[in-house]
Write a protein that holds these residues in place. Structure first.
Motif, PDB file in Angstrom:
ATOM      1  N   ILE A 265       0.884  -1.173   0.000  1.00  0.00           N
ATOM      2  CA  ILE A 265       0.000   0.000   0.000  1.00  0.00           C
ATOM      3  C   ILE A 265       0.915   1.214   0.000  1.00  0.00           C
ATOM      4  O   ILE A 265       1.664   1.442   0.953  1.00  0.00           O
TER       5      ILE A 265
ATOM      6  N   GLU B  90      -2.726   5.805  -2.438  1.00  0.00           N
ATOM      7  CA  GLU B  90      -3.677   4.987  -1.683  1.00  0.00           C
ATOM      8  C   GLU B  90      -3.459   5.139  -0.187  1.00  0.00           C
ATOM      9  O   GLU B  90      -4.413   5.265   0.585  1.00  0.00           O
ATOM     10  N   LEU B  91      -2.191   5.149   0.239  1.00  0.00           N
ATOM     11  CA  LEU B  91      -1.883   5.307   1.657  1.00  0.00           C
ATOM     12  C   LEU B  91      -2.335   6.678   2.150  1.00  0.00           C
ATOM     13  O   LEU B  91      -2.905   6.812   3.242  1.00  0.00           O
TER      14      LEU B  91
ATOM     15  N   GLN C  33      -6.376   1.466   6.618  1.00  0.00           N
ATOM     16  CA  GLN C  33      -5.423   0.957   5.638  1.00  0.00           C
ATOM     17  C   GLN C  33      -5.513  -0.556   5.509  1.00  0.00           C
ATOM     18  O   GLN C  33      -5.343  -1.107   4.412  1.00  0.00           O
TER      19      GLN C  33
ATOM     20  N   SER D  60      -8.399  -3.645   2.670  1.00  0.00           N
ATOM     21  CA  SER D  60      -7.584  -4.436   1.755  1.00  0.00           C
ATOM     22  C   SER D  60      -8.218  -5.813   1.606  1.00  0.00           C
ATOM     23  O   SER D  60      -8.739  -6.385   2.567  1.00  0.00           O
TER      24      SER D  60
END
Length: 734
Positions: A129, A133-134, A148, A152
């Protein structure tokens, strides 16, 4: 579009045997016209050695010593490229970049296998990641890393307390204790210290999150039966980074944080600090907190000493303190009486040192690591108190050597962990629950390119545990590059975990009346697992960039440590007594994950599906029943529109299938949806996020808190409790 790199020998001179500090000359050009790209940048890792191209497109990078490096070249409006290089090699390179057309599939360099290579070149399957996206997930929940991980594919965050929001992560359906959490390769969150861990790790100083799913104990030792999560923090660069964030929520939360990083000739520094607060919140008017009241402070300073071009010393410390209390809203407001008296208070303090020394030789690297951590936690309920502290240390020495076609890494480590219970009331004697573990381990890893299309990675670890004996942990992974578009990975290995009382089930009863583990009969938990995936990348109709990954996995867990626990948890003084024992049969986790990524100009679409079937195969009434609170079917859908450096808008939808409950019943399936937007300027940005806009709450399906109010019982948490929450804030970049 795939960009490529053309290597040219500009000299016929031989490379001296004693190869010391040298230089690498790079010429960066437009792939179509051959014109130099003035101002293009190149970055050589490790070491973050960078330079910008001159008016002829040329630059020079100082290479401190022989070894494996990752070279990233980039230019505005062009697709950047990261390639793995072994030096000594060509002393000059011509890099040809193509103009960006559509979505670029970013090259990512990972370190969790102790190798500094592109994620596309490593046989071990690693998910990363990174970048946008992070940052996007950090905007949604700046206080911790739950967002986070939970969003996923194949990972689930499981809440263990309805009123104080304690939680663990599950990878592919297995209990949170089977996931090893590292920070920069150091296991700072193990044993007792794993409690509250994902709630106390802010994401804003992270550069990357790397996830390995499946048995990974060969890499860092026991505990990684389900997998590992390696949190990679930011490093200083010559360009100063100074940023601040302020975030507020409609649920009365406030997050303030700052990060500073800068590198000079001999010294570098990073400093992260955060204050996270939350007031008690009860959107369903149940009389009990869906979100607890807490106040948390975090600080993480690190110093980098560049002793010479081939040696770096890193010294750091992590400090964290938190006071968290949930329960009866009337109690939290300060109005206690004989009826309204229930609360759960967690006070915790966490301090850990970080030390790393890297020395580069000819084709080799010596790395020394050490961390010493202290974690103290006191859990208080009416007429009950559990308190203890853990002191742990981790020391590792490793040596890597890079050849023409293979890479060897070997080393050893010493891991100590001591838990001391400092106070317990209304429960068993604390003396039996104390433990002191010492593990000595050695490991060797090899990665060899057997054919241009086949790379094989093997590893073997031997661990000796002072209480549970010796464990041999082999693993093997293979990378098949079937074409430029089609790759596949096949891998597997063994894992183990030494028993402790710190499990999801024991946490859910606040360790009340949980008897000590009997060292005479208890066995270490062991596992065997494997996975196979296929990855395909292509460009359709000269418009759409498409990436598809299909994963199949299987893990068998033997001698699982089981706690006999009722479906409805009593919290009064007459609670049942709980005893741990090893199951007489395995737990099987099998399933698949599908991930699709589509890019069209400024639009990106991510779709993920996971099927997780985790079952208990040991005898009894629960034989062949699914592990409670694990959704068999989950779907992730994310659409993002982004104008680079200016604007970002994201839409999300997550489907959670029904979950098996300990009562034998099943929960209802539900969808969670959200919207996120951010507007950026040169030195600041503003963002807003609407989470759970359908206002899904478990109390809408049935009561979570059961009477009597003075001594309540709680249903298992299988859906959000806080409902719809909006947050927004500002970020400054100075």
């Amino acid at each position: 579009m795939k960009c490529f790199i053309v290597s040219l020998w500009l000299t016929l001179s031989t490379i001296p045997i004693a190869w010391g500090q040298s230089s690498l000359r790079v010429l960066i050009q437009d792939a179509e016209t051959g014109k130099p790209l003035i101002g293009a940048t190149a970055l050589l890792n490790p070491g973050r050695i960078g330079a910008a191209a001159d008016t002829l497109g040329r630059l020079v990078l100082i290479v401190p010593s022989a070894g494996r490096y990752a070279l990233m070249c980039s230019f505005v409006g062009y697709e950047s490229q990261t390639d793995s290089l072994t030096l000594p090699g060509p002393d000059s390179l011509v890099v040809k970049l193509r103009q960006a057309e559509g979505e670029e599939l970013e090259e990512v360099v990972v370190t969790s296998t102790r190798s500094n290579r592109s994620i596309d070149d490593i046989p071990t399957r690693i998910e990363a990641i990174t970048g946008e996206e992070l940052e996007e997930k950090a905007n949604m929940r700046p206080g911790d890393i739950r967002m986070q991980l939970n969003e996923s594919t194949g990972i689930q965050v499981q809440q263990t307390s309805p009123v104080s929001a304690n939680a663990n992560i599950r990878i592919q359906g297995l209990d949170g204790r089977y996931t090893q959490i590292l920070q920069d390769g150091l296991p700072l969150y193990s044993g007792f210290a794993a409690g509250l861990s994902i709630l106390q790790i802010p994401p804003l100083n992270l550069r990357q999150v790397e996830v390995i799913k499946g048995s990974a104990s060969t890499l860092y030792g026991g505990g990684a039966i389900a997998g590992l999560v390696n949190l990679i923090t930011k490093r200083p660069s010559e360009k100063r980074e100074l940023s601040f964030m302020a975030n507020g929520t409609t649920a009365a939360g406030l997050d303030l944080s700052g990060f500073w990083g800068q590198k000079w000739e001999k010294v570098g520094v990073t400093l992260f600090a955060a204050r996270n607060t939350q007031r008690q919140y009860d959107p369903g008017k149940t009389g009990f907190s869906a979100l607890p009241n807490y106040e948390r402070y975090t600080v993480n300073p690190r110093l980098y000493f560049y002793l010479n071009p081939t040696a770096t010393l890193t010294v750091g410390v992590i400090g964290n303190t938190e006071n968290r209390i949930g329960g009866d809203m009337q109690v939290l407001d300060g109005n206690t009486d004989n009826t309204h008296r229930y609360f759960e208070r967690n006070r915790s303090d966490r301090v850990a040192s970080q030390l790393q020394f890297d020395k580069r030789f000819e084709r080799s690297v010596l790395t020394l690591k050490n961390s010493v951590s202290y974690f103290n936690r006191t859990l208080t309920q009416p007429d009950y108190r559990f308190a203890g502290h853990q002191v742990a240390s981790f020391t590792e020495a490793s040596y890597s050597h890079t050849g023409e076609r293979s890479e060897w890494i070997g080393g050893g480590n010493l891991w100590t962990e001591q838990f001391t219970e400092t106070g317990a009331s209304n429960g068993p004697s604390s003396r039996g629950r104390n433990y002191q573990y010492v593990t000595v381990g050695g490991f060797v890893q090899n990665s060899t390119q057997l054919r241009p299309w086949l790379t094989l990675e093997t590893g073997l670890r031997g661990d000796y545990h002072n209480r549970y004996g010796f464990f041999a942990l082999p693993r093997v992974s293979a990378l098949f590059k079937l074409s430029d578009r089609l790759t596949s990975r096949l891998g597997g290995g063994l894992g183990y975990k030494a028993p402790t009382i710190f499990t999801e089930d024991a946490e859910s009863v606040a360790f009340r009346n949980v008897r000590p583990i009997d060292p005479a009969t208890a066995k270490a938990e062991t596992s065997i697992g494997g996975n196979f995936d296929v990855n395909y990348r292509t460009r359709l109709f000269d418009l759409l960039d498409v990436s598809i990954n299909q994963l199949f996995f299987y893990t068998q867990l033997n001698y699982a440590l089981v706690l006999d626990i009722p479906a409805i948890i009593p919290t009064g003084p007459n609670s049942a007594v709980y005893q741990f024992s090893n199951a007489n049969g395995p737990i099987d986790s099998r399933g698949l994950e599908t991930n699709v990524r589509i890019g069209y100009e400024a639009f990106k679409l991510y779709a993920g599906y996971s099927l997780v079937d985790t079952r208990r195969r040991y005898t009894g009434e629960e034989y062949n029943s699914p592990i409670p609170l694990t959704a068999k079917h989950r779907v992730n859908l994310v659409a993002v529109y982004e104008l680079e450096g200016k604007f970002r808008l994201g839409l999300e939808a997550y489907y959670n299938g029904r979950k098996s409950l300990s009562t034998g019943e099943f929960s209802s399936p539900f969808w969670l949806m959200g919207i996120m937007g951010e507007r950026r300027w040169k030195h600041f940005s503003i963002f807003a996020n609407l989470e759970n806009i359908g206002n899904i709450r478990q109390d809408r399906y049935g009561p979570v808190v059961l009477p009597p109010v003075a001594q309540p019982s709680f249903r298992e948490v299988w859906a959000p409790l806080e409902g719809f929450v909006a947050n927004g804030g500002i970020k400054l970049l100075l």
